[in-house]
Design a protein around this motif. Structure first.
Motif, PDB file in Angstrom:
ATOM      1  N   UNK A  28      43.433  34.281  36.673  1.00  0.00           N
ATOM      2  CA  UNK A  28      43.055  32.926  36.231  1.00  0.00           C
ATOM      3  C   UNK A  28      42.618  32.897  34.768  1.00  0.00           C
ATOM      4  N   UNK A  29      42.498  34.078  34.127  1.00  0.00           N
ATOM      5  CA  UNK A  29      42.135  34.121  32.715  1.00  0.00           C
ATOM      6  C   UNK A  29      40.646  34.062  32.443  1.00  0.00           C
ATOM      7  N   UNK A  30      39.836  34.500  33.401  1.00  0.00           N
ATOM      8  CA  UNK A  30      38.387  34.385  33.253  1.00  0.00           C
ATOM      9  C   UNK A  30      37.845  35.227  32.104  1.00  0.00           C
ATOM     10  N   UNK A  31      38.294  36.470  31.986  1.00  0.00           N
ATOM     11  CA  UNK A  31      37.730  37.358  30.964  1.00  0.00           C
ATOM     12  C   UNK A  31      38.107  36.895  29.554  1.00  0.00           C
ATOM     13  N   UNK A  32      39.328  36.368  29.393  1.00  0.00           N
ATOM     14  CA  UNK A  32      39.707  35.818  28.092  1.00  0.00           C
ATOM     15  C   UNK A  32      38.818  34.624  27.732  1.00  0.00           C
ATOM     16  N   UNK A  33      38.555  33.767  28.715  1.00  0.00           N
ATOM     17  CA  UNK A  33      37.700  32.602  28.464  1.00  0.00           C
ATOM     18  C   UNK A  33      36.312  33.034  28.018  1.00  0.00           C
ATOM     19  N   UNK A  34      35.717  33.977  28.732  1.00  0.00           N
ATOM     20  CA  UNK A  34      34.354  34.394  28.418  1.00  0.00           C
ATOM     21  C   UNK A  34      34.285  35.245  27.153  1.00  0.00           C
ATOM     22  N   UNK A  35      35.423  35.748  26.684  1.00  0.00           N
ATOM     23  CA  UNK A  35      35.433  36.438  25.393  1.00  0.00           C
ATOM     24  C   UNK A  35      35.101  35.468  24.262  1.00  0.00           C
ATOM     25  N   UNK A  36      35.309  34.187  24.502  1.00  0.00           N
ATOM     26  CA  UNK A  36      34.990  33.158  23.506  1.00  0.00           C
ATOM     27  C   UNK A  36      33.498  32.838  23.480  1.00  0.00           C
ATOM     28  N   UNK A  37      32.777  33.214  24.540  1.00  0.00           N
ATOM     29  CA  UNK A  37      31.345  32.967  24.605  1.00  0.00           C
ATOM     30  C   UNK A  37      30.896  32.701  26.025  1.00  0.00           C
ATOM     31  N   UNK A  38      29.579  32.808  26.302  1.00  0.00           N
ATOM     32  CA  UNK A  38      29.064  32.555  27.644  1.00  0.00           C
ATOM     33  C   UNK A  38      29.373  31.131  28.104  1.00  0.00           C
ATOM     34  N   UNK A  39      29.484  30.976  29.433  1.00  0.00           N
ATOM     35  CA  UNK A  39      29.796  29.659  29.988  1.00  0.00           C
ATOM     36  C   UNK A  39      29.121  29.506  31.340  1.00  0.00           C
ATOM     37  N   UNK A  40      28.807  28.259  31.698  1.00  0.00           N
ATOM     38  CA  UNK A  40      28.249  27.970  33.014  1.00  0.00           C
ATOM     39  C   UNK A  40      29.388  27.908  34.028  1.00  0.00           C
ATOM     40  N   UNK A  41      29.022  27.883  35.295  1.00  0.00           N
ATOM     41  CA  UNK A  41      30.035  27.773  36.341  1.00  0.00           C
ATOM     42  C   UNK A  41      30.819  26.477  36.195  1.00  0.00           C
ATOM     43  N   UNK A  42      30.129  25.399  35.838  1.00  0.00           N
ATOM     44  CA  UNK A  42      30.819  24.118  35.672  1.00  0.00           C
ATOM     45  C   UNK A  42      31.806  24.163  34.507  1.00  0.00           C
ATOM     46  N   UNK A  43      31.412  24.834  33.433  1.00  0.00           N
ATOM     47  CA  UNK A  43      32.314  24.948  32.277  1.00  0.00           C
ATOM     48  C   UNK A  43      33.523  25.816  32.611  1.00  0.00           C
ATOM     49  N   UNK A  44      33.279  26.888  33.348  1.00  0.00           N
ATOM     50  CA  UNK A  44      34.388  27.749  33.773  1.00  0.00           C
ATOM     51  C   UNK A  44      35.337  26.968  34.672  1.00  0.00           C
ATOM     52  N   UNK A  45      34.760  26.220  35.605  1.00  0.00           N
ATOM     53  CA  UNK A  45      35.577  25.410  36.529  1.00  0.00           C
ATOM     54  C   UNK A  45      36.482  24.449  35.756  1.00  0.00           C
ATOM     55  N   UNK A  82      34.569  43.544  28.656  1.00  0.00           N
ATOM     56  CA  UNK A  82      34.942  43.155  27.293  1.00  0.00           C
ATOM     57  C   UNK A  82      35.830  44.215  26.644  1.00  0.00           C
ATOM     58  N   UNK A  83      35.628  45.477  27.013  1.00  0.00           N
ATOM     59  CA  UNK A  83      36.385  46.570  26.401  1.00  0.00           C
ATOM     60  C   UNK A  83      37.817  46.644  26.895  1.00  0.00           C
ATOM     61  N   UNK A  84      38.040  46.453  28.205  1.00  0.00           N
ATOM     62  CA  UNK A  84      39.377  46.728  28.748  1.00  0.00           C
ATOM     63  C   UNK A  84      40.046  45.546  29.445  1.00  0.00           C
ATOM     64  N   UNK A  85      39.349  44.418  29.589  1.00  0.00           N
ATOM     65  CA  UNK A  85      39.935  43.293  30.309  1.00  0.00           C
ATOM     66  C   UNK A  85      40.189  42.082  29.421  1.00  0.00           C
ATOM     67  N   UNK A  86      39.995  42.250  28.119  1.00  0.00           N
ATOM     68  CA  UNK A  86      40.253  41.186  27.154  1.00  0.00           C
ATOM     69  C   UNK A  86      41.388  41.640  26.245  1.00  0.00           C
ATOM     70  N   UNK A  87      42.447  40.848  26.104  1.00  0.00           N
ATOM     71  CA  UNK A  87      43.571  41.252  25.245  1.00  0.00           C
ATOM     72  C   UNK A  87      43.116  41.545  23.821  1.00  0.00           C
TER      73      UNK A  87
END
Length: 330
Positions: A28-45, A82-87
Motif C-alpha cells: 500500500x506504500x506505507x513506508x514511502x508515505x512515512x518517509x515524508x514525515x510522521x502521520x496520524x492514522x487518519x492522515x495515513x487512511x 527507513x533503511x531498507x523499506x524506503x526506495x
C-alpha cells in the motif's frame, strides 16, 4: 512437551500473518508515505485511500513488529524500516517483498501438494516475463535487492587483480557487474542475458555511471555461446537447474574462459553437517519455482566444476547474507 515448546509451535503456526502484515505495508506504500514525515492514522487512511476498519490494529501490529514507531497519535518509520523499506537507499527490499507477497506466498501455500507429486507450484517463464516492461523491471529490481548484499563482498573475496575481464551470465540488469567495475576500475565487465532485458540494463548502467564499462551480450545461455572472457560469474543461476543442465552450463563456460581464467559461482550452498534454515528455505523456494532446481552442497558444486575441467580453488561463506562463493580456475 513443555509449555515453552507449545508456545513456540503456536507462534510458528501463525508466523505467516507477520509476513503478510509486512507485505501489506509495502504494497500500500506505507513506508514511502512515512518517509515524508510522521502521520496520524487518519492522515495515513486518507493519503493511502485505506478503509478504517483494520487500520488501527494494522498500524499497531507494525509497531509491535518494530517496523513503525508511535509517538502519541503519530506513526513514523523505525530506523530499520527507513533503511531498507524506503526506495532510494543502498539496499531496498521493497521489490523483493512484493515478489514474496505476489508470487511466492501462493506458491508456498501448495507445499503439501508439491511434497506429494514433486512438481513445482510456481513458474519461471523468464522470456514471457520480460515481454512486459513493467513486470520485467519490477522483477529485476527484486533481483537487484537479492544480490545487493553479495556484490560488495564478491568484489573482495575474489582476487580480481589477476583478471582483466568478466561476464556475469544470467546477470539480470547488471547490478553485480556494475558494482564489480566500480570496485575494480581495471576490469571490463559484461552481462549475458535475454534480449528483452537490454533497455533496462542500459538504464541501470547510466544510473550507476558505468556506461561503457559493462557490455551487454544478448542471448540464451543454453542455446548461444558464452562470450570469451577471463572470468565467468554464475550468481543465483545454477540453483535454478538440474545437474545435467548445470553441467552443460559449466562446460560452455570452460570453453569460453581464457586459459588462466576462472569460474565464480555463488548460491546458498547447503551444509549437511550443520543444516541452516535460511539455506534450506531458499532451496525449497527454488524447487517450488523450477522443474529441477534447488540448492546444493559445496562438495556437489566442487564435483560439478571439476567434471567440467576446472581446478577447484576455494569456497567462501560470505559474512553477510547467506551465499557461498565457489572459485575454480581453468
Amino acid at each position: 512437551m513443555g509449555n515453552t515448546d507449545t508456545a513456540a509451535i503456536v507462534r510458528l503456526n501463525t508466523a505467516y500473518a507477520q509476513s503478510k502484515i509486512l507485505h501489506g505495508a509495502v504494497e500500500v506504500g506505507l513506508f514511502e508515505l512515512l518517509a515524508e514525515g510522521p502521520a496520524t492514522a487518519a492522515e495515513i487512511r486518507d493519503r493511502l485511500d485505506l478503509h478504517p476498519r483494520l487500520l488501527r490494529d494494522f498500524l499497531n501490529a507494525l509497531v509491535a513488529l518494530g517496523l513503525l514507531e508511535r509517538d502519541d497519535r503519530h506513526y513514523r518509520n523505525s530506523p530499520a524500516a527507513a533503511e531498507v523499506l524506503v526506495p532510494g537507499g543502498p539496499v531496498f527490499l521493497g521489490a523483493r517483498i512484493k515478489t514474496a507477497s505476489q508470487r511466492h506466498y501462493a506458491m508456498w501455500g501448495r507445499l503439501a501438494e508439491a511434497l506429494r507429486d514433486g512438481k513445482p507450484t510456481g513458474h519461471t517463464a523468464f522470456d514471457k516475463l520480460y515481454e512486459n516492461p513493467v513486470a520485467a523491471k519490477n522483477f529485476l529490481v527484486h533481483m537487484d535487492a537479492n544480490n545487493a548484499v553479495v556484490a560488495p563482498q564478491l568484489a573482495k573475496v575474489v582476487d580480481w587483480s589477476q583478471y582483466r575481464s568478466f561476464v556475469d551470465v544470467g546477470g539480470a540488469r547488471g547490478n553485480v557487474a556494475a558494482r564489480l567495475v566500480q570496485a575494480h576500475p581495471h576490469l571490463q565487465g559484461g552481462v549475458m542475458e535475454l534480449p528483452g532485458i537490454e533497455p533496462l540494463f542500459h538504464e541501470l548502467m547510466a544510473e550507476l555511471g558505468v556506461t561503457g564499462k559493462v557490455d551487454f551480450h544478448a542471448g540464451d545461455f543454453f542455446a548461444d555461446p558464452m562470450p570469451a572472457t577471463d572470468v565467468i560469474v554464475f550468481g543465483h543461476v545454477l540453483h535454478d537447474w538440474d545437474a545435467a543442465a548445470n553441467q552443460q552450463l559449466l562446460e560452455q563456460a570452460y570453453a569460453a574462459i581464457r586459459p588462466g581464467g576462472a569460474v565464480v559461482v555463488y548460491d546458498q550452498m547447503l551444509d549437511e553437517q550443520a543444516p541452516d534454515l535460511r539455506s534450506l528455505i531458499g532451496s525449497i523456494n527454488v524447487a517450488l519455482i523450477t522443474e529441477g532446481g534447488g540448492e546444493y552442497t559445496v562438495a556437489e558444486g566442487r564435483a560439478m566444476v571439476e567434471k567440467a575441467g576446472f581446478t577447484f580453488q576455494s569456497a567462501t561463506k560470505l559474512s553477510e547474507g547467506n551465499d557461498t562463493v565457489l572459485v575454480a580456475t581453468r
